[in-house]
Design an enzyme around this catalytic site. Sequence first.
Site, PDB file in Angstrom:
ATOM      1  N   CYS A  86     -19.390  -5.740   4.008  1.00 57.10           N
ATOM      2  CA  CYS A  86     -18.671  -4.504   4.296  1.00 57.10           C
ATOM      3  C   CYS A  86     -17.371  -4.548   3.505  1.00 57.10           C
ATOM      4  O   CYS A  86     -16.784  -5.628   3.353  1.00 57.10           O
ATOM      5  CB  CYS A  86     -18.379  -4.421   5.795  1.00 57.10           C
ATOM      6  SG  CYS A  86     -17.488  -2.915   6.272  1.00 57.10           S
TER       7      CYS A  86
ATOM      8  N   CYS B 174       0.796   4.680   6.896  1.00 60.64           N
ATOM      9  CA  CYS B 174       0.208   4.506   8.234  1.00 60.64           C
ATOM     10  C   CYS B 174       1.199   3.752   9.144  1.00 60.64           C
ATOM     11  O   CYS B 174       1.587   2.612   8.830  1.00 60.64           O
ATOM     12  CB  CYS B 174      -1.105   3.746   8.126  1.00 60.64           C
ATOM     13  SG  CYS B 174      -2.197   4.420   6.852  1.00 60.64           S
TER      14      CYS B 174
ATOM     15  N   CYS C 224       0.839  -1.204   0.000  1.00 61.32           N
ATOM     16  CA  CYS C 224       0.000   0.000   0.000  1.00 61.32           C
ATOM     17  C   CYS C 224       0.874   1.254   0.000  1.00 61.32           C
ATOM     18  O   CYS C 224       1.822   1.357   0.778  1.00 61.32           O
ATOM     19  CB  CYS C 224      -0.912  -0.008   1.229  1.00 61.32           C
ATOM     20  SG  CYS C 224      -2.008   1.426   1.287  1.00 61.32           S
TER      21      CYS C 224
ATOM     22  N   ARG D  70     -17.464  -2.396  18.323  1.00 56.46           N
ATOM     23  CA  ARG D  70     -16.821  -3.683  18.020  1.00 56.46           C
ATOM     24  C   ARG D  70     -15.454  -3.821  18.689  1.00 56.46           C
ATOM     25  O   ARG D  70     -14.595  -2.953  18.539  1.00 56.46           O
ATOM     26  CB  ARG D  70     -16.667  -3.851  16.502  1.00 56.46           C
ATOM     27  CG  ARG D  70     -16.023  -5.184  16.093  1.00 56.46           C
ATOM     28  CD  ARG D  70     -16.020  -5.408  14.587  1.00 56.46           C
ATOM     29  NE  ARG D  70     -17.347  -5.247  14.049  1.00 56.46           N
ATOM     30  CZ  ARG D  70     -17.653  -4.390  13.071  1.00 56.46           C
ATOM     31  NH1 ARG D  70     -16.731  -3.662  12.517  1.00 56.46           N
ATOM     32  NH2 ARG D  70     -18.901  -4.301  12.646  1.00 56.46           N
TER      33      ARG D  70
ATOM     34  N   CYS E 282     -16.507  -8.888   5.933  1.00 56.22           N
ATOM     35  CA  CYS E 282     -15.806  -7.627   5.666  1.00 56.22           C
ATOM     36  C   CYS E 282     -14.575  -7.907   4.821  1.00 56.22           C
ATOM     37  O   CYS E 282     -13.758  -8.761   5.181  1.00 56.22           O
ATOM     38  CB  CYS E 282     -15.327  -6.987   6.967  1.00 56.22           C
ATOM     39  SG  CYS E 282     -16.567  -6.957   8.256  1.00 56.22           S
TER      40      CYS E 282
END
Length: 318
Positions: A132, A59, A55, A264, A100
Amino acid sequence: MAEAIRSDWSVDEVEALLRLPLLDLVGRANAVHRAHHAPDDIQKASLLSIKTGGCPEDCAYCPQSAHHREVELTREKLMNPDHVISLARRAQQAGAERFCMGAAWRQVRDGAEFDNVLTMVRGVRDLGMEACVTLGMLQPHQAQRLAEAGLTAYNHNLDTSPEFYGQIIGTRTYQDRLDTLSYCRDAGIELCCGGIIGMGESLRDRAAMLQVLANFAPHPESVPINALIPIAGTPLAHRERVGIFDLLRMVATARIIMPLTRVRLSAGRSDFSAAEQALCFLAGANSVFYGDVLLTAPNAGTGADAEMFVALGALEDA
Ligand code: SAM
Ligand code: DTB
Ligand code: SF4
């Protein structure tokens, strides 16, 4: 009578909740929880990484960032939709209600890969599961196409406070996140939006993140609370693990200020015992990531979870 649902919280108010004596905080959260939810309803959401690693975002917590070259991770290109749908079916048979799918993309690009993701969404919905996806930034027409494919929710986390954000991510802004979230909302897609604790942020930062979430109107339908999994090779590899009481305060405060939301227990759950998780459920958590892996990191196994859910259930006659 239940108190009104508010979207005008101040950071001071949220911080005051986070700082309450723990048992008072959990007691208040439990009262809000029981006013709005069945206490034994815990949603099981299964996760799958449909495109792994490489990616372009930086982050600091994430093993999938191409910036962290020391991380041991095998990159995988986008999976084939039939394979994804067969894994969704397997997750459903194991008890998952939501599926998800996560892709390590900075943003969605129109084309064959996005079309394949839309096929996955349709396939998961056809199984009768909630679907999701988390694909990075979207443009409005892409949110619209996801909605048309039947997507239930889009996961896009704020991760931390606006003030601390720049210490964790340099390749995009808080406003970029808010823009994608608003395109999803406009397209009629539910929001799954939360964050991470344990990255070196202050209590004020935690309060500020929760305040942003609670001031969305309506609130996000799901708020994942992740406890940082410090991963070797990332800049946060040496952070101390989050303790149960920090997680509990976060869950309880989220419950009080967002009464209708599914809160969650997310990354880091496997560090906590069934008894510790039970405290979080008392404090208002009502969803978990379910399955042996998260995206790339191990999760609480389905075996351990099955034992926990039996222990949490009603006692049967011997
Ligand atoms: N690329 C997309 C994005 O950033 O929105 C989707 C995938 S990203 C891995 C989804 C979320 O996983 C992040 O927003 C972050 O909250 C969480 N996450 C990633 N690595 C983590 C870690 N080591 N510990 C805890 N949470 C983590
Ligand atoms: C979320 O808030 N946490 C999930 C999901 N949304 C996509 C991801 C957790 C990832 C943990 C690290 C890993 O598995 O790579
Ligand atoms: Fe990881 Fe998502 Fe950040 Fe990419 S954008 S580095 S996948 S958290």
